[in-house]
Design a protein around this motif. Structure first.
Motif, PDB file in Angstrom:
ATOM      1  N   GLU A  59       0.853  -1.190   0.000  1.00 44.50           N
ATOM      2  CA  GLU A  59       0.000   0.000   0.000  1.00 44.50           C
ATOM      3  C   GLU A  59       0.888   1.239   0.000  1.00 44.50           C
ATOM      4  O   GLU A  59       2.078   1.166   0.341  1.00 44.50           O
ATOM      5  CB  GLU A  59      -0.933   0.010   1.202  1.00 44.50           C
ATOM      6  N   GLN A  76     -11.326   1.922 -13.609  1.00 41.07           N
ATOM      7  CA  GLN A  76     -12.429   1.766 -12.661  1.00 41.07           C
ATOM      8  C   GLN A  76     -11.966   1.690 -11.209  1.00 41.07           C
ATOM      9  O   GLN A  76     -12.761   1.827 -10.286  1.00 41.07           O
ATOM     10  CB  GLN A  76     -13.282   0.546 -13.014  1.00 41.07           C
ATOM     11  N   MET A  77     -10.663   1.483 -10.999  1.00 43.15           N
ATOM     12  CA  MET A  77     -10.108   1.434  -9.642  1.00 43.15           C
ATOM     13  C   MET A  77      -9.540   2.776  -9.201  1.00 43.15           C
ATOM     14  O   MET A  77      -9.206   2.957  -8.035  1.00 43.15           O
ATOM     15  CB  MET A  77      -8.998   0.379  -9.572  1.00 43.15           C
ATOM     16  N   GLY A  79     -10.694   5.785  -8.700  1.00 42.65           N
ATOM     17  CA  GLY A  79     -11.392   6.549  -7.672  1.00 42.65           C
ATOM     18  C   GLY A  79     -11.064   6.086  -6.273  1.00 42.65           C
ATOM     19  O   GLY A  79     -11.006   6.892  -5.328  1.00 42.65           O
ATOM     20  N   ASP A  80     -10.839   4.773  -6.108  1.00 42.41           N
ATOM     21  CA  ASP A  80     -10.503   4.232  -4.791  1.00 42.41           C
ATOM     22  C   ASP A  80      -9.036   4.438  -4.447  1.00 42.41           C
ATOM     23  O   ASP A  80      -8.668   4.577  -3.280  1.00 42.41           O
ATOM     24  CB  ASP A  80     -10.819   2.732  -4.743  1.00 42.41           C
ATOM     25  N   VAL A  81      -8.176   4.459  -5.481  1.00 41.28           N
ATOM     26  CA  VAL A  81      -6.733   4.514  -5.261  1.00 41.28           C
ATOM     27  C   VAL A  81      -6.224   5.929  -5.029  1.00 41.28           C
ATOM     28  O   VAL A  81      -5.340   6.158  -4.186  1.00 41.28           O
ATOM     29  CB  VAL A  81      -6.000   3.873  -6.466  1.00 41.28           C
ATOM     30  N   PRO A  83      -7.181   8.781  -3.512  1.00 46.09           N
ATOM     31  CA  PRO A  83      -7.092   9.426  -2.189  1.00 46.09           C
ATOM     32  C   PRO A  83      -5.907   8.933  -1.366  1.00 46.09           C
ATOM     33  O   PRO A  83      -5.275   9.715  -0.636  1.00 46.09           O
ATOM     34  CB  PRO A  83      -8.425   9.065  -1.532  1.00 46.09           C
ATOM     35  N   ALA A  84      -5.573   7.657  -1.493  1.00 48.31           N
ATOM     36  CA  ALA A  84      -4.465   7.106  -0.716  1.00 48.31           C
ATOM     37  C   ALA A  84      -3.107   7.559  -1.239  1.00 48.31           C
ATOM     38  O   ALA A  84      -2.092   7.432  -0.541  1.00 48.31           O
ATOM     39  CB  ALA A  84      -4.543   5.578  -0.730  1.00 48.31           C
TER      40      ALA A  84
END
Length: 271
Positions: A59, A76-77, A79-81, A83-84
């Motif tokens: 991570e 498609q991933m 949006g989740d990735v 912010p981190a």
């Protein structure tokens, strides 16, 4: 100025495209430390990372600032990735995205202001024969542009456009283009079958013909038109076939319609 002496090149996502880049760097080291961020790397990726001396992380480490941050995750991933990843980026970090349909504005909104390079590679990148078309925002200066070119050059040829909208057009030509060529092989093999060739033989010679023609095109300085004319004897078999394909620009019109459909869809996916 790009600081890759103390800041690593961070590759986020080590799937097919990310893995291809890592393999390319292993063969031609970028001269900077590399970190790979992926929760589950393949044995092949792990071997490339070991050869390169790259650090693996499951991570994004919050205590690391990237010199270059390469986003190779599926669209498609994203949006989740994103912010981190914000903690790994500041105004001096060059962000390079290889995710189709993800705009510069989307990346700026998620990661903050700074240099962003949006790219569209294609699948022959997996064997180092890809085509990658790039667009950089106003913060991408000549040094950053050259650095991105060198990193992406590990998977094939690199071209630049000055209008982000042209990335959609490039997606339709080079990004999706390999599928058109593969379908052409299917069609050529089926045509061979219908004129009497055994199915397996028709496919073998169709594959060999298309890959051989591509290799000749790549090896030659001649234009495609010249190579086509070299094969075409007046009144011969090739001329007869081209009389069908080129009659009223039939094949050209079909490709224009196909590429435009892909361009429109790419724009829809990015909106």
């Amino acid at each position: 100025m790009i600081d890759t002496a103390t800041r690593p090149i961070v590759l986020v996502g080590a799937g097919k495209m990310g893995g291809a880049m890592l393999a390319g760097w292993a063969a031609r080291p970028p001269g900077a430390p590399v970190m790979v961020v992926d929760p589950a790397v393949s044995d092949e990726v792990a071997a490339s990372a070991a050869q390169l001396g790259a650090r693996l992380a499951s991570e994004p480490p919050a205590d690391t600032k990237a010199g270059v941050l390469i986003l190779a995750v599926k669209p498609q991933m994203m949006g989740d990735v994103l912010p981190a990843l914000a903690a790994m980026r500041d105004a001096n970090t060059t962000v390079v995205s290889v995710a189709a349909g993800i705009t510069v504005a989307t990346l700026e909104a998620a990661l903050g202001e700074g240099p962003v390079v949006r790219t569209i590679p294609n699948t022959p990148s997996q064997i180092g024969r890809g085509v990658t078309v790039c667009f950089g925002n106003a913060a991408v200066d000549d040094e950053r542009r050259q650095a991105a070119t060198e990193l992406l050059g590990a998977i094939g040829m690199v071209e630049w456009v000055d209008d982000e909208g042209l990335i959609d057009s490039a997606t339709a030509v080079s990004g999706s283009g390999p599928a058109y060529v593969f379908h052409m092989v299917e069609c050529l093999a089926e045509a061979g079958r219908k004129v009497g060739l055994p199915e397996d033989l028709a496919m073998r010679i169709a594959r060999g013909t298309v890959s051989g023609a591509g290799a000749l095109l790549d090896a030659s300085d001649a234009e495609a038109e010249t190579l086509r004319r070299n094969v075409t004897s007046p009144g011969g078999t090739t001329a007869a076939a081209l009389g069908v394909l080129m009659n009223d620009a039939a094949m050209e019109k079909l490709f224009v319609a196909a590429v435009d459909a892909a361009r429109i869809r790419a724009r829809e996916l990015g909106s």
